[in-house]
Design an enzyme around this catalytic site. Structure first.
Site, PDB file in Angstrom:
ATOM      1  N   ASP A 442       0.827  -1.202   0.000  1.00 48.38           N
ATOM      2  CA  ASP A 442       0.000   0.000   0.000  1.00 48.38           C
ATOM      3  C   ASP A 442       0.867   1.260   0.000  1.00 48.38           C
ATOM      4  OD1 ASP A 442      -2.380   1.422  -0.008  1.00 48.38           O
ATOM      5  OD2 ASP A 442      -3.241   0.278   1.660  1.00 48.38           O
ATOM      6  N   ASP A 500     -10.726   1.634  -2.969  1.00 50.40           N
ATOM      7  CA  ASP A 500     -11.231   1.223  -1.652  1.00 50.40           C
ATOM      8  C   ASP A 500     -12.756   1.211  -1.633  1.00 50.40           C
ATOM      9  OD1 ASP A 500      -8.718   0.905  -0.564  1.00 50.40           O
ATOM     10  OD2 ASP A 500      -8.634   2.906   0.308  1.00 50.40           O
TER      11      ASP A 500
END
Length: 698
Positions: A442, A500
């Protein structure tokens, strides 16, 4: 004068070569046959208010001797004075699949290597500048491409976005003055790869001339289109360099990010196919080839930071019971990590949550028949961490200035070798100690201040070293969702987290934007909870799963929190994804639109497809009109209705007998009928989809 040409399946590149100076552009577009032609300058008459010696678009346009458009190369001497670059000599190498030029400027002491090559049916452009002189040179700008666009160009398609709202399509007419798309976040940004589509007059999904370009860079970028004064346009793209950032000592060189150009006369779908083929050629799969993409279950939305070994073991057991093949332990596993305000940089298991470390957990997961994956965010650090307390100088920062945080974190300075060494050692130790086959990597904030091109190169170097040490490990690129999706990072990774936001309605347009540049097998697409954690909207399980099945399928919820019948139905969708992934991944992707708000997407081999027909909003018509499928025209097809999704309502009460029969046995339909009359559809309610299987008849 002579012509140098390179030809692809649907395109041709033609440059004019003469004594002295840089080669001149004659053509880039639909495939042509090159014949004896007059020099370009002889075909262009004199005009008012112009130089007596005409200066058309050259291979690498520079200012000072008659080109008044954007310059593709700009540099200065060590004192800061601009160098008037003008290439006065060149060499050329020609092959069937490549065309390479070496240009030189004897006055400024510069050499430029430009290579064009056929890559999987598309065109890749690679450019490198070298200091061939005796004094340092400061490089301010080196474009990855500077190419002509025809006067028949009509529209520009590009994408913009933000966190939880990636890949918003923007459609604009060709500019009267100029058009620019820039990203200055230090990473690619949530609008997707640095690229765009240029549509010719009348171009659509399946017909018309389309040029699609992206370049492989994960940092700041600029893409621009300007009209020339001949009725055409010039497209230029580059990595944005800070003044003085790149200093070339004698003998040193700098390579611009490669540019990937797709040109097709078969509309957006044709250009997309070439982009997919080029991107697939960049992926370095473990073992050398893509295996069936494992179905995921990721822990994040199931439990966020609230987990320990027993909680995760139960979640993994639920994943295995569903039929998942890979389990990923997301954020919250390392020391001090109970929220997003601490722990980044200290990459050892939290002794309170995992007192035995991660190895026993990973072995328990593997014993269930699952691969074990792990979330990491190596490029970041929390101020509340042992790493930052020991090395506050290891972050991107301006001397004497504030250090702005985002998500309570700072960006590590990957330009520094000692920082990359520390991170490699942390990740290497994890991968040696724990049987990890997958990293979700990430990157959750923009860079302020920027680390420039060297920060991007430092990240690439870390990826390269880790991949070399652990070649069997797959890596997913995530950046607050889809903030770093590009051809540069694709060379080092195997999957992208698209967003997301896994609300199925939001994902429809996002995933279509993603597929403009990247193939579906690297598009992370999960079944989320309902209501959606990102939007609060509620959708049926079938609709959520049907949309996720278009990409690399996964699950992002807690199966134990579901009703038993819903768990059983979700398990059926996991079986569906595994049964059809060989068709969905690695082949062709075609998209289009029907009437009355319908959208469709087909993925398959050319002889066999899975077809999604999707309705986002409430229909205006009583029945769904037949759907025309242009790709089906040249043969007859066996068509079976596999799934329908969405909540039933008064306008979707039932289907005709033929459609009901198509659920049990495939029907034979002629290609001309499918292309021109259309496929009969079941009732598809708002937020619903129908999935068909089409197979060409022998």
């Amino acid at each position: 004068m002579r012509l140098a040409a390179l030809h692809g399946e649907e395109w041709s590149l033609v440059l004019e070569i003469d004594k002295g100076g840089a080669p001149l552009w004659r053509h880039l577009g639909a495939r042509v046959e090159t014949v004896a032609m007059a020099p370009l300058r002889d075909t262009r008459g004199s005009t008012t208010f112009s130089l007596e010696r005409d200066q058309p678009l050259s291979l690498v346009p520079t200012r000072g001797l008659g080109w008044f458009g954007e310059e593709a190369l700009a540099c200065r001497d060590a004192s800061g004075m601009a160098l008037p670059v003008h290439f006065d000599a060149f060499e050329v190498e020609e092959a069937d699949d490549a065309l390479a030029f070496t240009l030189s400027d004897s006055v400024c002491g510069l050499a430029l290597d430009v290579r064009f090559a056929d890559l999987a049916g598309g065109l890749v452009i690679e450019i490198r500048v070298s200091n061939s002189g005796e004094a340092p040179i400061l490089l301010d700008r080196l474009a990855s491409l500077a190419i002509p666009l025809p006067s028949t160009s009509a529209e520009i398609l590009s994408w913009r976005g933000r966190h939880n709202a990636e890949f918003a399509e923007c459609r604009e007419p060709m500019p009267s003055q100029g058009w620019h798309r820039e990203s200055r976040l230090g990473i690619t940004g949530h609008g997707g790869p640095p690229g765009c589509y240029v549509l010719g007059e009348g171009a659509g999904w399946d017909a018309g001339e389309v040029l699609a370009v992206q370049f492989g860079w994960s940092g700041d970028t600029r893409l621009g289109i300007e009209p020339d004064d001949e009725g055409g346009y010039v497209l230029m793209g580059e990595a944005l360099l800070a003044p003085g950032e790149i200093r070339l000592e004698p003998g040193e060189s700098f390579a611009a990010p490669p540019a990937y150009v797709a040109i097709s006369n078969h509309g957006r779908n044709g250009a997309m196919a070439f982009q997919h083929a080029m991107m697939r050629s960049l992926i370095a799969w473990p073992g050398g080839a893509m295996l069936p993409r494992p179905v995921h279950l990721n822990s994040w939305e199931a439990c966020y930071f609230a987990h320990d070994e027993e909680r995760i073991a139960r979640l993994a057991k639920a994943a295995a019971d569903l039929g998942a093949e890979r389990f990923i332990l997301d954020d919250g596993w390392f020391r001090g990590r109970n929220w997003d305000n601490a722990g980044l940089g200290d990459w050892t298991p939290d002794p309170k949550k995992y007192p035995r470390g991660l190895r026993p957990l990973a072995e328990r997961v593997q014993a269930l028949g699952l691969e074990f994956g792990l979330w990491v965010e190596p490029e970041m650090v929390n101020p509340d961490s042992d790493l930052y307390r020991a090395h506050p100088d290891w972050v991107l920062a301006l001397e004497g200035r504030d250090r702005p945080t985002a998500r309570n974190q700072l960006v590590l300075d990957l330009r520094r070798e000692e920082v990359r060494e520390y991170l490699f050692n942390c990740l290497d130790a994890l991968l040696r100690e724990v049987p990890i086959s997958y990293l979700k990597w990430d990157h959750n904030r923009p860079h302020a201040p920027s680390g420039g091109a060297e920060q991007v190169r430092g990240a690439y170097a870390l990826f390269e070293r880790l991949r070399a040490a652990h070649p069997a490990v797959e890596i997913e690129s995530c950046s607050a969702g889809g903030g770093r999706i590009d051809a540069g990072i694709l060379r080092h990774t195997h999957r992208f987290w698209t967003s997301d936001n896994i609300d199925a309605l939001s994902r429809l347009d996002m995933q279509r934007g993603f597929l403009a540049f990247m193939p579906p097998e690297v598009m992370g697409a999960h079944v989320g909870a309902s209501p959606s954690h990102a939007t609060g909207r509620t959708q049926t399980l079938d609709f959520r799963a049907a949309i996720a099945a278009q990409g690399h399928f996964g699950v992002e919820l807690d199966p134990e929190a579901m009703a038993e019948k819903d768990r059983a139905r979700l398990a059926e969708w996991l079986d569906f994804a595994k049964r059809w992934r060989g068709l969905v991944h690695g082949g062709k992707t075609l998209v289009g639109e029907g009437v009355d708000g319908l959208a469709w997407q087909a993925q398959g081999s050319g002889d066999e497809y899975l077809l999604w027909v999707i309705r986002k909003s409430h229909p205006a018509q009583r029945r769904s009109p037949p759907l025309r499928l242009p790709f089906a025209e040249d043969r007859d097809w066996s068509v079976r209705l596999l799934e329908t999704t969405g909540s039933r309502h008064v306008l979707a009460a039932g289907d005709g007998a033929a459609l009901k029969a198509m659920r049990e046995e495939p029907a034979t339909v002629s290609g001309s009928w499918l292309a021109n009359a259309g496929l009969a559809l079941p009732a598809i309610p708002a937020e619903g989809a129908a999935i068909f299987h089409l197979k060409a008849m022998a």
